[in-house]
Enzyme design. Sequence first.
Site, PDB file in Angstrom:
ATOM      1  N   GLU A  30       5.358  -1.146  61.515  1.00 33.71           N
ATOM      2  CA  GLU A  30       5.204  -1.016  62.964  1.00 33.71           C
ATOM      3  C   GLU A  30       5.626   0.393  63.394  1.00 33.71           C
ATOM      4  O   GLU A  30       4.900   1.093  64.098  1.00 33.71           O
ATOM      5  CB  GLU A  30       6.077  -2.066  63.662  1.00 33.71           C
ATOM      6  CG  GLU A  30       6.064  -1.963  65.176  1.00 33.71           C
ATOM      7  CD  GLU A  30       7.147  -2.817  65.835  1.00 33.71           C
ATOM      8  OE1 GLU A  30       7.034  -3.050  67.048  1.00 33.71           O
ATOM      9  OE2 GLU A  30       8.097  -3.235  65.140  1.00 33.71           O
ATOM     10  N   HIS A  31       6.821   0.793  63.011  1.00 28.95           N
ATOM     11  CA  HIS A  31       7.333   2.142  63.278  1.00 28.95           C
ATOM     12  C   HIS A  31       7.527   2.854  61.942  1.00 28.95           C
ATOM     13  O   HIS A  31       8.063   2.264  61.002  1.00 28.95           O
ATOM     14  CB  HIS A  31       8.685   2.103  63.986  1.00 28.95           C
ATOM     15  CG  HIS A  31       8.693   1.325  65.260  1.00 28.95           C
ATOM     16  ND1 HIS A  31       9.132   0.019  65.326  1.00 28.95           N
ATOM     17  CD2 HIS A  31       8.322   1.673  66.515  1.00 28.95           C
ATOM     18  CE1 HIS A  31       9.033  -0.406  66.580  1.00 28.95           C
ATOM     19  NE2 HIS A  31       8.539   0.563  67.318  1.00 28.95           N
TER      20      HIS A  31
ATOM     21  N   GLU B 177     -37.502  -9.977  59.538  1.00 24.86           N
ATOM     22  CA  GLU B 177     -36.500 -11.014  59.793  1.00 24.86           C
ATOM     23  C   GLU B 177     -37.114 -12.299  60.337  1.00 24.86           C
ATOM     24  O   GLU B 177     -36.398 -13.234  60.681  1.00 24.86           O
ATOM     25  CB  GLU B 177     -35.440 -10.491  60.783  1.00 24.86           C
ATOM     26  CG  GLU B 177     -34.540  -9.416  60.185  1.00 24.86           C
ATOM     27  CD  GLU B 177     -33.354  -9.078  61.079  1.00 24.86           C
ATOM     28  OE1 GLU B 177     -33.373  -9.440  62.269  1.00 24.86           O
ATOM     29  OE2 GLU B 177     -32.403  -8.451  60.571  1.00 24.86           O
TER      30      GLU B 177
ATOM     31  N   TYR C  67       3.674 -10.213  79.448  1.00 18.85           N
ATOM     32  CA  TYR C  67       4.864 -10.992  79.128  1.00 18.85           C
ATOM     33  C   TYR C  67       6.011 -10.034  78.819  1.00 18.85           C
ATOM     34  O   TYR C  67       5.898  -9.189  77.918  1.00 18.85           O
ATOM     35  CB  TYR C  67       4.634 -11.921  77.938  1.00 18.85           C
ATOM     36  CG  TYR C  67       5.862 -12.766  77.676  1.00 18.85           C
ATOM     37  CD1 TYR C  67       6.116 -13.885  78.455  1.00 18.85           C
ATOM     38  CD2 TYR C  67       6.797 -12.405  76.708  1.00 18.85           C
ATOM     39  CE1 TYR C  67       7.276 -14.636  78.280  1.00 18.85           C
ATOM     40  CE2 TYR C  67       7.949 -13.151  76.521  1.00 18.85           C
ATOM     41  CZ  TYR C  67       8.179 -14.265  77.312  1.00 18.85           C
ATOM     42  OH  TYR C  67       9.333 -14.993  77.141  1.00 18.85           O
TER      43      TYR C  67
ATOM     44  N   GLN D  33       5.821 -21.684  77.873  1.00 16.50           N
ATOM     45  CA  GLN D  33       5.285 -22.087  79.180  1.00 16.50           C
ATOM     46  C   GLN D  33       4.706 -20.898  79.946  1.00 16.50           C
ATOM     47  O   GLN D  33       3.724 -21.045  80.695  1.00 16.50           O
ATOM     48  CB  GLN D  33       6.345 -22.807  80.010  1.00 16.50           C
ATOM     49  CG  GLN D  33       7.585 -22.017  80.361  1.00 16.50           C
ATOM     50  CD  GLN D  33       8.696 -22.160  79.334  1.00 16.50           C
ATOM     51  OE1 GLN D  33       8.438 -22.430  78.163  1.00 16.50           O
ATOM     52  NE2 GLN D  33       9.923 -21.971  79.774  1.00 16.50           N
TER      53      GLN D  33
ATOM     54  N   HIS E  12     -39.222 -11.251  68.967  1.00 19.26           N
ATOM     55  CA  HIS E  12     -38.634  -9.915  69.056  1.00 19.26           C
ATOM     56  C   HIS E  12     -39.719  -8.854  68.870  1.00 19.26           C
ATOM     57  O   HIS E  12     -39.791  -7.876  69.622  1.00 19.26           O
ATOM     58  CB  HIS E  12     -37.558  -9.727  67.974  1.00 19.26           C
ATOM     59  CG  HIS E  12     -36.231 -10.341  68.303  1.00 19.26           C
ATOM     60  ND1 HIS E  12     -36.049 -11.690  68.471  1.00 19.26           N
ATOM     61  CD2 HIS E  12     -35.012  -9.764  68.512  1.00 19.26           C
ATOM     62  CE1 HIS E  12     -34.780 -11.935  68.735  1.00 19.26           C
ATOM     63  NE2 HIS E  12     -34.124 -10.776  68.772  1.00 19.26           N
TER      64      HIS E  12
ATOM     65  N   SER F 189      10.441  -6.986  65.115  1.00 11.13           N
ATOM     66  CA  SER F 189      10.329  -5.534  65.037  1.00 11.13           C
ATOM     67  C   SER F 189      10.724  -5.022  63.656  1.00 11.13           C
ATOM     68  O   SER F 189      11.494  -5.659  62.930  1.00 11.13           O
ATOM     69  CB  SER F 189      11.213  -4.887  66.104  1.00 11.13           C
ATOM     70  OG  SER F 189      10.900  -3.522  66.244  1.00 11.13           O
TER      71      SER F 189
ATOM     72  N   ASN G  28       9.418 -13.740  71.070  1.00  8.82           N
ATOM     73  CA  ASN G  28       9.940 -14.406  69.875  1.00  8.82           C
ATOM     74  C   ASN G  28       8.853 -15.229  69.201  1.00  8.82           C
ATOM     75  O   ASN G  28       7.690 -15.212  69.602  1.00  8.82           O
ATOM     76  CB  ASN G  28      11.166 -15.267  70.236  1.00  8.82           C
ATOM     77  CG  ASN G  28      10.820 -16.371  71.235  1.00  8.82           C
ATOM     78  OD1 ASN G  28       9.667 -16.778  71.383  1.00  8.82           O
ATOM     79  ND2 ASN G  28      11.833 -16.873  71.927  1.00  8.82           N
TER      80      ASN G  28
ATOM     81  N   HIS H  47      17.472  -5.277  66.996  1.00  5.13           N
ATOM     82  CA  HIS H  47      16.480  -6.005  67.797  1.00  5.13           C
ATOM     83  C   HIS H  47      16.627  -7.516  67.630  1.00  5.13           C
ATOM     84  O   HIS H  47      16.554  -8.268  68.598  1.00  5.13           O
ATOM     85  CB  HIS H  47      15.066  -5.594  67.397  1.00  5.13           C
ATOM     86  CG  HIS H  47      14.469  -4.561  68.299  1.00  5.13           C
ATOM     87  ND1 HIS H  47      14.183  -4.792  69.615  1.00  5.13           N
ATOM     88  CD2 HIS H  47      14.099  -3.283  68.063  1.00  5.13           C
ATOM     89  CE1 HIS H  47      13.666  -3.704  70.161  1.00  5.13           C
ATOM     90  NE2 HIS H  47      13.611  -2.768  69.241  1.00  5.13           N
TER      91      HIS H  47
ATOM     92  N   ASP I 135      10.312   4.088  71.977  1.00  3.60           N
ATOM     93  CA  ASP I 135      10.637   2.821  72.625  1.00  3.60           C
ATOM     94  C   ASP I 135      10.796   2.976  74.126  1.00  3.60           C
ATOM     95  O   ASP I 135      10.565   2.035  74.881  1.00  3.60           O
ATOM     96  CB  ASP I 135      11.932   2.247  72.043  1.00  3.60           C
ATOM     97  CG  ASP I 135      11.680   1.238  70.933  1.00  3.60           C
ATOM     98  OD1 ASP I 135      10.511   0.961  70.641  1.00  3.60           O
ATOM     99  OD2 ASP I 135      12.666   0.729  70.365  1.00  3.60           O
TER     100      ASP I 135
ATOM    101  N   GLN J 238      16.632  -0.460  64.877  1.00  5.63           N
ATOM    102  CA  GLN J 238      15.666  -1.546  64.728  1.00  5.63           C
ATOM    103  C   GLN J 238      16.343  -2.839  64.309  1.00  5.63           C
ATOM    104  O   GLN J 238      15.964  -3.929  64.746  1.00  5.63           O
ATOM    105  CB  GLN J 238      14.601  -1.168  63.695  1.00  5.63           C
ATOM    106  CG  GLN J 238      13.567  -0.212  64.218  1.00  5.63           C
ATOM    107  CD  GLN J 238      12.881  -0.728  65.468  1.00  5.63           C
ATOM    108  OE1 GLN J 238      12.211  -1.746  65.444  1.00  5.63           O
ATOM    109  NE2 GLN J 238      13.071  -0.035  66.575  1.00  5.63           N
TER     110      GLN J 238
END
Length: 428
Positions: free
Chosen positions: A322-323, A410, A124, A186, A415, A233, A209, A258, A356, A255
Site C-alpha cells: 500500500e505504502h 462473427e 465512509y 449499517q 450489425h 494498513s 475495519n 494503525h 497520510d 503504520q
Amino acid sequence: MQKVLYPQREAWEKLLERPDNGLEDVYDTARGILDDVKRNGDAALLKYTRMFDGAELKALEVTEEEVDEACKQVNSELKDAILVAKQNIETFHQSQKTQKEVIETMPGVQCWQKSVAIDSVGLYIPGGTAPLFSTVLMLGIPAKIAGCKKIVLCTPANNDGKVNPAILYAASLVGIDKVFKLGGIQAIGAMAYGSETVPSVAKIFGPGNRFVTAAKQLVSLKDVAIDMPAGPSEVMVLADDSADATFVASDLLSQAEHGADSQVIFVTNSENLLYEVEQEVEMQLKQLPRKDIAEKALANSRLIVLETTEEMLDICNQYAPEHLIISMREDELIGNQVLNAGSVFLGNYSPESAGDYASGTNHTLPTHGYANAFSGVNLDSYMKKITFQKISAFGLAKLGPSIEVMAEAEQLMAHKNAVTVRLKKMEN
C-alpha cells in the site's frame, strides 16, 4: 519483528504472507445486517447504532447546530494545519483534470472522450480509536472538484451521540452538508440501499475495519460501486546504508500503530542497518501511546536482508505494498522501476505520514496486494468516461467495408446491415 537473512526466492511467498483479514468470518454477519437495513431502514440503523456504538440517537443526521458547535471546539492550530492540507490536496487533485481532445482515427472518423462526475457518492470515515478527519479531506475534496452533486458522509458517533469535532470541521470546510451518525456495516447498508433519512448513492468510498470491508464487498456485487478492495494498513521500506535508522523505525511504527492487523516490512541490503533499525524500533515503541496495538502489528512484520537492489525491487513488486518508502541513494531511479505500489515516498525526508495528511497525494490506497491491479483514490475515481464518435459519409465509405467483413465473420448480420444500408444510400 521476525528477522530473515538472505531468503531464497522460493521462500518469499510464505515470507510475505499478510495476516488473515478475517473476512470469511464476518460475511454472514454483514449479510444479516445489510438485509435488515434494506428491509427496515432507519429503525435498523438506529438499532445497530445502539447495539455496536452504544449511542441512543434521536436522529441520524448531524444538525447545523452540531456542526457549528464542533467547529468552535477545534483549536486554531489544528484548523491551520487542516487548511494547509486542504490546499495541497486541492492543488494536486485539480491538476488531474483532463481536457477534451478530439482524435481523428482516420479521415472522416472522429472519436473523443468526456469525463462526467458520478452523480452521488458516499464517504465512509472511520471513528473509533482513531477518528480519521484527514480522510474527510482525502475523499471529499476530489468529490467536490469532480462535481459530484450529492455527497453523503457517514461516520460513527460516540456513546454520547457526538461525532468527533475535527471530522465535522473538515466536512464543513470541504462543503459536505449531509453527515450521518453511522458507522460499521449499517453505514455501508444505508448508503447502498438508502433509508427514510439517508439517501442511497452510486459509489461508496473509504477505509474501514474488516466488518466495513466485508460490507463494501457484499454491496458491490449488485447494488453499488466501491472505490477498491481495502483492508489493514501496511508499509514496506526499502533502504540501503545511506538511510537513517531512526527515520526508518519511525516510519515502520507509524503504520504499526494503525491497528493490530497492520503489517510492516523492512527490506535492506545492509545487515548493519537491519540491526540498527531493530534497536530503534524497540526504543521508539516504548514511547508510543498506542504501544499495545503496534506490538501486535509488529508480530506479523518482517526485517529482511537481501543481496542486491534488484532482489529488493523484485520482492517489493511481489508484495505490492500500500505504502512504499525508498530510502536509498538512487531513490528516483529505483522508484521508476516500481511496478506495484499504492503510493511511493522517495528519500530520507519523505515520511509516509506526509502522504497520510498534507503533501497533497491521496491516502486512500489499495491494500492486501491489490496494488498489483488497483490505483489509489484520485480524481478519476469520481468520474465516468463517456466516449463519443462522429463519422462523416466520407469516413463511413472508407471504414464501412471493414465493419461489414468483421460483422459477417462473427455472424452478426444485423450489425453488417446497419452499415450496408448506409453505404447503399450513399451510392444513390
